[in-house]
Design an enzyme around this catalytic site. Structure first.
Site, PDB file in Angstrom:
ATOM      1  N   ASP A 137       0.193  -1.326  -0.037  1.00  0.00           N
ATOM      2  CA  ASP A 137      -0.165  -0.550  -0.243  1.00  0.00           C
ATOM      3  C   ASP A 137       0.984   0.911   0.231  1.00  0.00           C
ATOM      4  O   ASP A 137       2.465   1.089   0.353  1.00  0.00           O
ATOM      5  CB  ASP A 137      -0.504  -0.276   1.561  1.00  0.00           C
ATOM      6  CG  ASP A 137      -1.722   1.374   1.544  1.00  0.00           C
ATOM      7  OD1 ASP A 137      -2.341   1.826   0.566  1.00  0.00           O
ATOM      8  OD2 ASP A 137      -1.728   1.596   2.654  1.00  0.00           O
TER       9      ASP A 137
ATOM     10  N   ASP B   5      -0.099   5.299   1.124  1.00  0.00           N
ATOM     11  CA  ASP B   5      -0.671   6.164   2.494  1.00  0.00           C
ATOM     12  C   ASP B   5      -1.086   5.496   3.661  1.00  0.00           C
ATOM     13  O   ASP B   5      -1.490   4.248   3.535  1.00  0.00           O
ATOM     14  CB  ASP B   5      -1.546   6.571   2.429  1.00  0.00           C
ATOM     15  CG  ASP B   5      -1.642   8.032   0.387  1.00  0.00           C
ATOM     16  OD1 ASP B   5      -1.228   9.074   0.866  1.00  0.00           O
ATOM     17  OD2 ASP B   5      -2.438   7.533  -0.162  1.00  0.00           O
TER      18      ASP B   5
ATOM     19  N   ASP C 188      -1.435  -1.243   5.841  1.00  0.00           N
ATOM     20  CA  ASP C 188      -1.828   0.123   7.122  1.00  0.00           C
ATOM     21  C   ASP C 188      -2.801   0.427   7.786  1.00  0.00           C
ATOM     22  O   ASP C 188      -3.152   0.602   9.261  1.00  0.00           O
ATOM     23  CB  ASP C 188      -1.574   1.248   7.437  1.00  0.00           C
ATOM     24  CG  ASP C 188      -1.925   2.216   6.426  1.00  0.00           C
ATOM     25  OD1 ASP C 188      -2.710   2.438   5.396  1.00  0.00           O
ATOM     26  OD2 ASP C 188      -2.322   2.956   7.055  1.00  0.00           O
TER      27      ASP C 188
END
Length: 218
Positions: free
Chosen positions: A7, A9, A165
């Site tokens: 991922d 961001d 995250d």
């Protein structure tokens, strides 16, 4: 071929400061006030259209202004998406190490593909990623598994590990049938134990060991 897919961001980059700045520039341009950093940070993860939905709700604005505010936000954000954004500590070394070990690397993010590529290039790590799929690349976003599977396919990988995250990333990986490692220092909204994951870490110095073990077990 084994792939490690990341991922963006809240995983490779801490982009919240630039996103916050662009949101407030868009609101100021439209004379609609501003939002504090933590509020905007909590809006990140579901793509830019949902971000603007949440901004509109937070400022009690007319929903019909979505297109206007989205255009203004993208104008400011796309102008320079890496002014305040930083790589998380250890990311550069981790990416270089994994690439050197022969893993195919990719990025699967809900951020639009254009600024995603611009950010990777700004930090000089774009050369390590063989495939990038953004929130606007194939017409669907995470947690739909299609973007993650598209990255895996583009990389020509037989097996893959996804590193993210958030609960969105975890759900995407689960639906795609791909093992998931959770970076705990990003933008998650749920508690760690409420997010399905097979491994977790808070320091990118741990990534090589963790993902290698996960990939080798497949």
């Amino acid at each position: 071929m084994k792939a490690i897919i990341f991922d963006l961001d809240g995983t490779l980059i801490d982009s919240a400061p630039d996103i916050h700045a662009a949101v407030n520039k868009a609101l100021a341009e439209a004379a609609d006030g501003e939002l504090d950093f933590e509020t905007v940070r909590s809006f990140i993860g579901n793509g830019v259209h949902v971000l603007i939905d949440r901004v509109i709700a937070a400022r009690s604005l007319d929903e019909g202004r979505h297109a206007e505010l989205l255009e203004k936000f993208l104008k400011h954000y796309d102008a320079d998406p890496a002014t305040l954004t930083k790589l998380y500590p250890g990311v550069q070394d981790a990416v270089e190490t994994l690439h050197g070990e022969g893993y195919a690397l990719g990025v699967c993010t809900n951020k639009p593909e254009g600024p995603t590529r611009a950010i990777l290039e700004a930090f000089g790590i774009d050369k390590y990623f063989g495939a990038v799929v953004g929130g606007d690349t194939i017409g669907v976003k995470k947690p739909d598994p299609a973007p993650l599977l598209a990255v895996k396919e583009k990389l020509g990988a037989r097996v893959a590990v996804y590193v993210g995250d958030s609960e969105i990333d975890a759900e995407c990986a689960q639906k795609a049938g791909i093992r998931f490692a959770l970076f705990t220092e990003g933008y998650r909204k749920k508690e760690i134990d409420d997010i399905p994951h097979e491994a977790r870490f808070n320091d990118f110095d741990m990534v090589d060991t963790i993902v290698t073990r996960m990939a080798d077990a497949i």
